[in-house]
Design an enzyme around this catalytic site. Sequence first.
Site, PDB file in Angstrom:
ATOM      1  CG  ASP A  12       7.248 -17.316 -19.398  1.00 38.66           C
ATOM      2  OD1 ASP A  12       6.888 -16.119 -19.477  1.00 38.66           O
ATOM      3  OD2 ASP A  12       8.433 -17.664 -19.206  1.00 38.66           O
ATOM      4  CG  HIS A  29      -0.830 -10.044 -20.023  1.00 39.72           C
ATOM      5  ND1 HIS A  29       0.058 -11.061 -19.758  1.00 39.72           N
ATOM      6  CD2 HIS A  29      -0.149  -8.892 -19.781  1.00 39.72           C
ATOM      7  CE1 HIS A  29       1.217 -10.542 -19.363  1.00 39.72           C
ATOM      8  NE2 HIS A  29       1.115  -9.237 -19.385  1.00 39.72           N
ATOM      9  CG  LEU A 123     -10.924 -28.423 -12.948  1.00 43.42           C
ATOM     10  CD1 LEU A 123      -9.724 -29.369 -13.037  1.00 43.42           C
ATOM     11  CD2 LEU A 123     -11.049 -27.659 -14.268  1.00 43.42           C
TER      12      LEU A 123
HETATM   13  C1  FPP Z   1       3.666 -14.515 -18.348  1.00 45.03           C
HETATM   14  O1  FPP Z   1       3.923 -13.900 -19.579  1.00 45.03           O
HETATM   15  C2  FPP Z   1       2.274 -14.324 -17.946  1.00 45.03           C
HETATM   16  C3  FPP Z   1       1.874 -13.568 -16.892  1.00 45.03           C
HETATM   17  C4  FPP Z   1       2.807 -12.834 -16.019  1.00 45.03           C
HETATM   18  C5  FPP Z   1       0.447 -13.408 -16.556  1.00 45.03           C
HETATM   19  C6  FPP Z   1      -0.459 -14.547 -16.876  1.00 45.03           C
HETATM   20  C7  FPP Z   1      -1.835 -14.043 -16.897  1.00 45.03           C
HETATM   21  C8  FPP Z   1      -2.829 -14.430 -17.733  1.00 45.03           C
HETATM   22  C9  FPP Z   1      -2.699 -15.522 -18.706  1.00 45.03           C
HETATM   23  C10 FPP Z   1      -4.133 -13.738 -17.723  1.00 45.03           C
HETATM   24  C11 FPP Z   1      -4.874 -13.692 -16.444  1.00 45.03           C
HETATM   25  C12 FPP Z   1      -5.056 -15.004 -15.802  1.00 45.03           C
HETATM   26  C13 FPP Z   1      -6.222 -15.628 -15.559  1.00 45.03           C
HETATM   27  C14 FPP Z   1      -6.209 -16.896 -14.783  1.00 45.03           C
HETATM   28  C15 FPP Z   1      -7.511 -15.138 -16.051  1.00 45.03           C
HETATM   29  P1  FPP Z   1       5.019 -12.750 -19.637  1.00 45.03           P
HETATM   30  O2  FPP Z   1       4.286 -11.446 -19.597  1.00 45.03           O
HETATM   31  O3  FPP Z   1       6.034 -12.948 -18.587  1.00 45.03           O
HETATM   32  O4  FPP Z   1       5.618 -13.007 -21.068  1.00 45.03           O
HETATM   33  P2  FPP Z   1       7.103 -12.698 -21.561  1.00 45.03           P
HETATM   34  O5  FPP Z   1       8.012 -13.579 -20.761  1.00 45.03           O
HETATM   35  O6  FPP Z   1       7.055 -13.081 -23.005  1.00 45.03           O
HETATM   36  O7  FPP Z   1       7.335 -11.229 -21.351  1.00 45.03           O
END
Ligand code: FPP
Length: 240
Positions: A12, A29, A123
């Site tokens: 997050d 991201h 893994l």
């Molecule tokens: C949460 O941050 C994160 C996500 C919804 C997406 C996670 C995705 C990645 C790390 C990239 C793709 C994944 C892989 C496995 C290659 P948020 O956008 O909710 O952050 P915020 O709460 O600060 O708005």
Amino acid sequence: MNLPRHIAIIMDGNGRWAEQRRLPRIFGHQQGVESVRRVVRECLSLGVSHLTLYAFSSENWGRPAEEVAALMELLAQFLSQELDTLMREEIRLRVIGDIALLPPAVRRVLDQTIARSSGNGRLVLNLALSYGARDEILRAVRSLAGQALEGRLSLDEIDERRFSASLDTAGLPDPDLLIRTSGEKRVSNFLLWQLAYAEFFFSEVLWPDFSAEELRRAIDDFGTRQRRFGLTSRQGPAET
Ligand code: FPP
């Protein structure tokens, strides 16, 4: 060291990381993908055998279309770029969630990567995609109820073992440690059944800044916990 066999992570804070820098959210991201690489490397070097990452929740479909499209693109890119590493490092890719909802191009690369890496055993990298625990539980319930209605399963046969085996995580051990980054302290519909006895670690660090060192801090903290699984400390074995 008392090492968790299975670590699950709610990644997050990507959006906030980008907003703090006045960048579009997708930059967060993109940076988050680097954290994924760091954490996978660290799990390999420590000998953690299962890692589940909450990459896209069923609720995330409600985000602006361009953010959803960018996340799908990042995912497809990550999978095609990392295939060599997965094979070299003997990483097996798995996925949980309602993947029928993913765009065909993402499904194709996912299916290929899962099939190619299926013999790897160092893994298990398990990606939660289009995942929601309530949805997963309901799909399992429907499948078991269907078998019962057809007379293939009696009600007594529906026990914890069979229920676990009907979830998307069938065959995986339950997570020992759940990490959530960015200071939020919620489970957000993640692995509701499987987290029954997990230890929780909440990190203040935003996911794009999540380092190998912060992962080791979470694992060290896990090592100090006395896990009793509902028994008393006298009854111990504190951990297994
Ligand atoms: C949460 O941050 C994160 C996500 C919804 C997406 C996670 C995705 C990645 C790390 C990239 C793709 C994944 C892989 C496995 C290659 P948020 O956008 O909710 O952050 P915020 O709460 O600060 O708005």
